[in-house]
Scaffold this motif. Sequence first.
Motif, mmCIF file in Angstrom:
data_model
loop_
_atom_site.group_PDB
_atom_site.id
_atom_site.type_symbol
_atom_site.label_atom_id
_atom_site.label_comp_id
_atom_site.label_asym_id
_atom_site.label_seq_id
_atom_site.Cartn_x
_atom_site.Cartn_y
_atom_site.Cartn_z
ATOM 1 N N GLY A 84 1.115 -1.490 0.095
ATOM 2 C CA GLY A 84 -0.365 0.114 -0.358
ATOM 3 C C GLY A 84 0.848 1.420 -0.041
ATOM 4 N N VAL A 85 0.204 2.374 0.489
ATOM 5 C CA VAL A 85 1.230 3.243 0.339
ATOM 6 C C VAL A 85 0.758 3.858 1.666
ATOM 7 N N VAL A 86 2.195 5.441 2.145
ATOM 8 C CA VAL A 86 2.336 6.168 2.863
ATOM 9 C C VAL A 86 2.590 7.182 3.016
ATOM 10 N N GLN A 87 2.785 8.191 3.112
ATOM 11 C CA GLN A 87 3.095 9.503 3.670
ATOM 12 C C GLN A 87 4.577 9.826 3.639
ATOM 13 N N LEU A 88 5.174 10.409 3.159
ATOM 14 C CA LEU A 88 6.269 10.864 4.329
ATOM 15 C C LEU A 88 6.117 12.250 4.291
ATOM 16 N N ALA A 89 6.328 12.982 5.175
ATOM 17 C CA ALA A 89 6.360 14.059 5.021
ATOM 18 C C ALA A 89 8.043 14.794 5.510
ATOM 19 N N PHE A 90 8.581 15.425 4.189
ATOM 20 C CA PHE A 90 9.830 16.510 4.767
ATOM 21 C C PHE A 90 9.927 17.448 5.673
ATOM 22 N N ASP A 91 10.277 17.710 6.243
ATOM 23 C CA ASP A 91 9.949 19.319 7.181
ATOM 24 C C ASP A 91 12.098 19.490 7.158
ATOM 25 N N PRO A 92 12.675 21.243 6.398
ATOM 26 C CA PRO A 92 13.450 21.327 6.618
ATOM 27 C C PRO A 92 13.833 21.026 7.892
ATOM 28 N N ARG A 93 12.845 21.524 8.901
ATOM 29 C CA ARG A 93 13.448 21.952 10.164
ATOM 30 C C ARG A 93 14.482 20.018 11.059
ATOM 31 N N VAL A 94 13.604 19.634 10.026
ATOM 32 C CA VAL A 94 14.097 17.730 11.397
ATOM 33 C C VAL A 94 15.458 17.562 10.193
ATOM 34 N N ALA A 95 15.166 17.750 9.768
ATOM 35 C CA ALA A 95 16.764 16.977 8.343
ATOM 36 C C ALA A 95 16.995 18.131 7.043
ATOM 37 N N LYS A 96 18.110 18.847 6.997
ATOM 38 C CA LYS A 96 17.529 19.678 5.734
ATOM 39 C C LYS A 96 18.148 19.695 4.637
ATOM 40 N N ASP A 97 19.634 18.770 4.558
ATOM 41 C CA ASP A 97 19.727 18.021 3.398
ATOM 42 C C ASP A 97 19.042 17.010 2.884
ATOM 43 N N THR A 98 17.935 15.953 3.990
ATOM 44 C CA THR A 98 17.217 15.689 3.131
ATOM 45 C C THR A 98 16.195 16.066 2.686
ATOM 46 N N HIS A 99 15.523 17.142 3.024
ATOM 47 C CA HIS A 99 15.053 18.002 2.724
ATOM 48 C C HIS A 99 14.889 18.818 1.348
ATOM 49 N N SER A 100 16.178 18.782 0.707
ATOM 50 C CA SER A 100 16.995 19.131 -0.396
ATOM 51 C C SER A 100 16.740 18.295 -1.887
ATOM 52 N N ILE A 101 16.710 16.877 -0.580
ATOM 53 C CA ILE A 101 16.643 15.577 -1.774
ATOM 54 C C ILE A 101 15.467 15.339 -2.463
ATOM 55 N N ALA A 102 14.223 15.541 -1.200
ATOM 56 C CA ALA A 102 13.722 15.700 -1.587
ATOM 57 C C ALA A 102 12.420 16.106 -2.685
ATOM 58 N N HIS A 103 13.420 17.423 -3.180
ATOM 59 C CA HIS A 103 12.676 18.518 -3.277
ATOM 60 C C HIS A 103 13.197 18.227 -4.584
ATOM 61 N N SER A 104 13.922 17.349 -5.379
ATOM 62 C CA SER A 104 14.419 16.133 -6.591
ATOM 63 C C SER A 104 13.616 14.989 -6.338
ATOM 64 N N LEU A 105 13.160 14.763 -5.664
ATOM 65 C CA LEU A 105 11.995 13.722 -6.561
ATOM 66 C C LEU A 105 11.644 13.269 -6.965
#
Length: 585
Positions: free
Chosen positions: A45-66
């Motif tokens: 099935g499906v789950v929602q991932l939430a990317f928050d720059p306050r939690v992990a800045k690098d990860t958030h910027s990767i998420a931008h390119s997904l």
Amino acid sequence: MTKRNCFCGRLNRKDAGSKVIVAGWIKKRRDHGNLIFVDLGDRSGVVQLAFDPRVAKDTHSIAHSLREGWVIMAGGKVLLRPADSVNPKISTGEIEIQVEKVDVLNSSLPLPFSTDDEVELNEEVRLKYRYIDLRRPVMQRNMQLRYEVTKAVREFLDRQGFIEIETPFLTKSTPEGARDYLVPSRLNPGEFYALPQSPQLFKQIIMIAGFERYFQIVKCFRDEDLRADRQPEHTQIDIELSFIDEQDIFKLIEGMLKHVFEKTKGITIPTPFFSLSYEEAMERYGSDKPDTRFDMELKELSFLGKEGSFSSFQEIVKNGGCVKGITLPGPVNLSRRELDELKLWATNRGAPDLAWVIFAEKVKSPLAKFYDSSTLDKMAQASGAKKGDVLFMVAGSKDTVCKALGQLRIFLARKFNFIPEEKFNFVWIVDFPLFERNETGRLISVHHPFTSPCEENIPILETNPDEVTSRAYDIVLNGQEIGGGSIRIHKKELQEKIFKLLGMDEVRAREKFGFLLDALSLGAPPHGGIAMGLDRLVMILAGEKSIREVIPFPKTQKAVCLMTQAPSPVEEEQLRELHIEIRED
RNA sequence: GGGGCCGUAGUUCAGUUGGCUAGAAUGCCAGACUGUCGAUCUGGAGGUCGCGGGUUCGAGUCCCGUCGGCCCCGCCA
């Protein structure tokens, strides 16, 4: 982060607070600049991932390119969503994963089409990119269902003492039946194997070998034209037993289907199933695979050729033909044009003509002038037509009339939505004739040449072969033939007699079936069996209209695989090895 | 072997009587955006109108052929 430790679709509010690693395909990305949401899906099935720059800045910027279709692994904490952000449409809608780390396992070009079920897609593009098509939830469900069905079948048959035995795919071409797929033999120039149309002879041999209860879930190959319910390779649940009669088979299959329906759909189907003789099925439904979910049965109206003055009916009945009709329950408004179209439709399917009678306040029909009111009353009575109904009639030879009306019955029922789609109606069709005649008048087997005639007809085999009833049976579900089988011939002499009646001389019988005749003379037990069409069964369970929807890699109507482009030319060298030359016709 | 429906951006489709520099939605690309879940907003790119021929001043549209997909008849013991 190396391994995933849970499935997307299995997460729920109970997991809140725990740290998880999930992996899968990106289904959707919603980028708010700061907050980014990604729907990640795996088989569960499906789950929602939430990317928050306050939690992990690098990860958030990767998420931008997904992007959709990319394969990622994401680790983070399961959080309960704010109450106003819960999504009741998905099972994981109460939670989300606050991602701390993400690995891109693979990127993807933009997908040729989206993998949600929303859009209706062209089958051509679906088949070309079947692996994308198969990612769609509906296809994942269909494949899962197919697996559940085969699992339930194996479970049931295992408990009944059956063993699964494999039979060869490279086997001998047999006369009659469908066209064979041939495989050239490199080691035997000019000779060919055939892919089995069914493991028929092998399963009989397995009985002779003393296994008593055999089954196999196996591919069968037939080189014939394709349909929505026919593919060049299809899968059978093939079953054979020794020391049994028809009733044993019926009981077994009823039990098996009951088990399958319970396991896969949670539905209890009533058993035993009804059974109809072939003749009755043809008389009442105009088909040897009647859809019994609705009425509209064929009614005998041949008296219309004796009463009144309609010369066309009179002529046909005088010459031994019949008049039959079906009643379309009203009230329906059929325009003259629609009636003409129906007529054309019927005549395109072998009906000499299609007559109609509308039982309105006044009887409306081109035939009305040929009959007086008492005959018209009798017509209404015999056909069961009530006020507002429309009666359709066909006259001609019994066979033509039944078949044409049988098809019309289905056509009308579909057109006017008379078919209760949620029903599962099983029926056994029994007492088939053993033989029919081909174009040249030669006898051919209705089922196959190894089907036993019924005991009491054996004396008339040679004198009245057309009247011999076979010990074959079909099982029909909702107007689809989902299985068929027979009690087999287990005596050599009888088998030889059948071959002879089929026009096969002794030499040819020996050449084609010598091994069977030998085996029958070496202690063959009485035996019989059935083959169930797995694809059709799963199709019906899945509520699909084509078996292609339950076959992972089906072929097109021209028997082409659009993904691999098979069939395809081969190297000259391969042909040489096989002693084959391409003829330019 | 035969009958019917269909083929136009990545996808799903519209395109009138032959006037088109071929549109829409969605997807795609860029930018903006902190609670979306069909996200939203701004801008942009994207076409061998299946292919070949013909008619015409002009063809996505008409004609002929051809290729491909689907449904059906025949065929499928």
